[in-house]
Design a protein around this motif. Structure first.
Motif, mmCIF file in Angstrom:
data_model
loop_
_atom_site.group_PDB
_atom_site.id
_atom_site.type_symbol
_atom_site.label_atom_id
_atom_site.label_comp_id
_atom_site.label_asym_id
_atom_site.label_seq_id
_atom_site.Cartn_x
_atom_site.Cartn_y
_atom_site.Cartn_z
ATOM 1 N N UNK A 63 -13.372 15.931 9.764
ATOM 2 C CA UNK A 63 -14.929 15.608 9.545
ATOM 3 C C UNK A 63 -15.600 16.668 10.113
ATOM 4 N N UNK A 64 -16.575 16.724 9.284
ATOM 5 C CA UNK A 64 -17.674 18.017 9.560
ATOM 6 C C UNK A 64 -18.492 18.355 8.504
ATOM 7 N N UNK A 91 -12.599 8.436 18.838
ATOM 8 C CA UNK A 91 -11.672 8.201 17.503
ATOM 9 C C UNK A 91 -12.113 8.150 16.162
ATOM 10 N N UNK A 92 -11.451 8.395 15.260
ATOM 11 C CA UNK A 92 -11.700 8.486 13.978
ATOM 12 C C UNK A 92 -10.861 7.593 13.177
ATOM 13 N N UNK A 93 -11.530 6.831 12.221
ATOM 14 C CA UNK A 93 -10.736 5.783 11.277
ATOM 15 C C UNK A 93 -10.899 6.174 10.053
ATOM 16 N N UNK A 105 -4.920 2.820 2.058
ATOM 17 C CA UNK A 105 -4.472 3.186 3.409
ATOM 18 C C UNK A 105 -5.339 3.619 4.406
ATOM 19 N N UNK A 106 -5.234 3.586 5.650
ATOM 20 C CA UNK A 106 -5.976 4.082 6.456
ATOM 21 C C UNK A 106 -5.378 4.750 7.969
ATOM 22 N N UNK A 107 -6.115 5.464 8.734
ATOM 23 C CA UNK A 107 -5.194 5.865 9.842
ATOM 24 C C UNK A 107 -6.252 5.920 10.952
ATOM 25 N N UNK A 108 -6.036 5.770 12.256
ATOM 26 C CA UNK A 108 -7.067 6.035 13.435
ATOM 27 C C UNK A 108 -6.171 7.074 13.973
ATOM 28 N N UNK A 109 -6.985 8.170 14.379
ATOM 29 C CA UNK A 109 -6.816 9.110 15.300
ATOM 30 C C UNK A 109 -7.670 9.616 16.410
ATOM 31 N N UNK A 158 -14.819 6.861 10.120
ATOM 32 C CA UNK A 158 -15.712 5.826 10.750
ATOM 33 C C UNK A 158 -15.448 6.488 12.201
ATOM 34 N N UNK A 159 -16.744 6.935 12.956
ATOM 35 C CA UNK A 159 -16.465 7.305 14.053
ATOM 36 C C UNK A 159 -16.751 6.556 15.041
ATOM 37 N N UNK A 160 -15.830 6.281 16.289
ATOM 38 C CA UNK A 160 -16.076 5.486 17.435
ATOM 39 C C UNK A 160 -16.822 6.340 18.437
#
Length: 162
Positions: free
Chosen positions: A57-58, A89-91, A98-102, A122-124
């Motif tokens: 992300x950037x 977190x980043x989703x 597929x997706x992933x939350x890190x 998506x940024x939390x």
């Protein structure tokens, strides 16, 4: 009396300034217009089936947390409120279902089929806040922002024999 009610606390002898509560600050935080993020990848122009694609992300050389986490100041109930947002977190949605939350802004993904993949993140966010020159405390909530979709072509790798 109406003029006294509209005056600032400093203009009314003995008046005490209202201090914004956590609910007011959380509402202002959710309205800040935080950074939405942007999807970057390596390989950059296209990816290939069964090859790891690295996403982050950037924008340009800066990552989302550097771009979006600067201190902001808002005025609530006549008081300056400093808000320090941070990403928790980043989703990632990879465009193939597929997706992933890190918790970090970088992730790897391997595509199993070809296609034009609509990738987004998506940024939390959460934050700490301080009223006036007071100390910072947790805001007690979150908000989210979502990047624009980036279409990444995924292709089959071709073997070339000479």
């Amino acid at each position: 009396l109406a003029a006294a009610l509209e005056a600032t606390p400093e203009a009314v002898p003995g008046a005490v300034a209202a201090i914004p509560g956590r609910a007011e600050v959380l509402g202002a935080f959710r309205e800040l217009g935080l950074y939405r993020g942007a999807v970057r990848s390596d390989p950059g122009r296209a990816s290939f089936v069964n090859l790891e694609t690295y996403f982050w992300c950037g924008d340009g050389a800066q990552t989302c947390n550097v771009l979006g986490e600067g201190e902001r100041t808002v005025t609530l109930l006549g008081q300056a409120v400093r808000i320090r947002p941070r990403i928790v977190s980043y989703e990632w949605r990879f465009g193939d279902g597929s997706s992933g939350r890190v918790t970090a802004g970088r992730v790897a993904h391997t595509y199993g089929h070809t296609g034009a993949m609509a990738v987004s993140v998506t940024l939390t966010w959460t934050a700490d806040y301080a009223v006036g020159s007071g100390g910072f405390r947790p805001i007690g909530g979150t908000t989210t922002t979502t990047s624009p979709v980036r279409v990444l072509p995924v292709q089959e790798a071709q073997t070339i024999n000479h």
